[in-house]
Design a protein around this motif. Structure first.
Motif, mmCIF file in Angstrom:
data_model
loop_
_atom_site.group_PDB
_atom_site.id
_atom_site.type_symbol
_atom_site.label_atom_id
_atom_site.label_comp_id
_atom_site.label_asym_id
_atom_site.label_seq_id
_atom_site.Cartn_x
_atom_site.Cartn_y
_atom_site.Cartn_z
ATOM 1 N N VAL A 29 0.824 -1.213 0.000
ATOM 2 C CA VAL A 29 0.000 0.000 0.000
ATOM 3 C C VAL A 29 0.857 1.262 0.000
ATOM 4 O O VAL A 29 0.548 2.233 -0.700
ATOM 5 C CB VAL A 29 -0.971 -0.004 1.207
ATOM 6 N N THR A 30 1.938 1.247 0.759
ATOM 7 C CA THR A 30 2.825 2.418 0.798
ATOM 8 C C THR A 30 3.364 2.719 -0.590
ATOM 9 O O THR A 30 3.406 3.888 -1.010
ATOM 10 C CB THR A 30 3.982 2.184 1.788
ATOM 11 N N GLU A 31 3.754 1.675 -1.319
ATOM 12 C CA GLU A 31 4.255 1.869 -2.680
ATOM 13 C C GLU A 31 3.178 2.469 -3.587
ATOM 14 O O GLU A 31 3.491 3.254 -4.480
ATOM 15 C CB GLU A 31 4.745 0.543 -3.262
ATOM 16 N N ALA A 32 1.928 2.111 -3.361
ATOM 17 C CA ALA A 32 0.843 2.667 -4.170
ATOM 18 C C ALA A 32 0.733 4.179 -3.964
ATOM 19 O O ALA A 32 0.600 4.937 -4.930
ATOM 20 C CB ALA A 32 -0.483 1.987 -3.829
ATOM 21 N N PHE A 33 0.814 4.619 -2.718
ATOM 22 C CA PHE A 33 0.737 6.058 -2.452
ATOM 23 C C PHE A 33 1.972 6.782 -2.963
ATOM 24 O O PHE A 33 1.869 7.894 -3.490
ATOM 25 C CB PHE A 33 0.528 6.330 -0.959
ATOM 26 N N LEU A 34 3.127 6.162 -2.826
ATOM 27 C CA LEU A 34 4.345 6.793 -3.342
ATOM 28 C C LEU A 34 4.319 6.872 -4.866
ATOM 29 O O LEU A 34 4.722 7.883 -5.452
ATOM 30 C CB LEU A 34 5.580 6.029 -2.864
ATOM 31 N N THR A 35 3.792 5.836 -5.510
ATOM 32 C CA THR A 35 3.648 5.854 -6.972
ATOM 33 C C THR A 35 2.673 6.936 -7.399
ATOM 34 O O THR A 35 2.956 7.719 -8.321
ATOM 35 C CB THR A 35 3.173 4.481 -7.488
ATOM 36 N N ALA A 36 1.529 6.984 -6.728
ATOM 37 C CA ALA A 36 0.516 7.993 -7.074
ATOM 38 C C ALA A 36 1.059 9.401 -6.865
ATOM 39 O O ALA A 36 0.896 10.277 -7.736
ATOM 40 C CB ALA A 36 -0.742 7.783 -6.235
ATOM 41 N N GLY A 37 1.694 9.641 -5.736
ATOM 42 C CA GLY A 37 2.263 10.964 -5.469
ATOM 43 C C GLY A 37 3.309 11.347 -6.488
ATOM 44 O O GLY A 37 3.344 12.481 -6.967
#
Length: 128
Positions: A100-108
Motif C-alpha cells: 500500500v505504501t508503494e501505491a501512495f508513493l507511486t501515485a504521489g
C-alpha cells in the motif's frame, strides 16, 4: 474586489500547477505517515489542493473555449479523465495489492510528474 479578481485570473495557470504539485507532495507524505491524525490532516490538504486546482482548470477551459464548443470540450475532457482514472485505479490497485505504501508513493510521484509537465508546457508555450 475587481482588482483581486483580475490578479487571480492572471495566476490561474500557476495555481493549477501549484495545486498539482502540492497534492502530489501531500500524497507522498500520506503514504509514509505513521500518525492517523496527521494522515487525516494530509487527506484534507490533498482534497483542498485538488479542488483549487480543478476549479482553476475549469475556469481556464471556460474562458479559452468559445461558448458554442464548450459543452463538447468539457464532455471530451471528462471522458478522457474518467478513462484515465479507471486505468490508474486498476494500475494502483495492482500495486496496492503488493504494498500500500508503494501505491501512495507511486501515485504521489505521478501527480508531481504531471505537475512538472504542466509547468514545462506552460513555460514552453510562453516562450513560443
Amino acid at each position: 474586489m475587481l482588482k483581486i479578481s483580475v490578479e487571480q485570473e492572471k495566476s490561474l495557470y500557476h495555481i493549477v500547477t501549484l495545486g498539482s504539485l502540492l497534492s502530489g507532495f501531500f500524497t507522498l507524505l500520506f503514504g509514509v505517515m505513521p500518525s492517523p491524525f496527521l494522515s487525516l490532516l494530509l487527506s484534507f490538504a490533498i482534497g483542498v489542493a485538488l479542488q483549487i486546482s480543478a476549479t482553476c482548470s475549469y475556469t481556464l477551459t471556460q474562458t479559452a473555449v468559445p461558448l458554442e464548443k464548450l459543452s463538447k470540450v468539457l464532455s471530451a475532457t471528462l471522458s478522457v479523465s474518467y478513462v484515465t482514472f479507471g486505468l490508474s485505479v486498476l494500475l494502483l490497485g495492482a500495486v496496492a495489492s503488493l504494498n500500500v505504501t508503494e501505491a501512495f508513493l507511486t501515485a504521489g510521484g505521478l501527480i508531481i510528474i504531471s505537475g512538472c509537465i504542466g509547468l514545462f508546457l506552460r513555460n514552453y508555450a510562453l516562450a513560443n
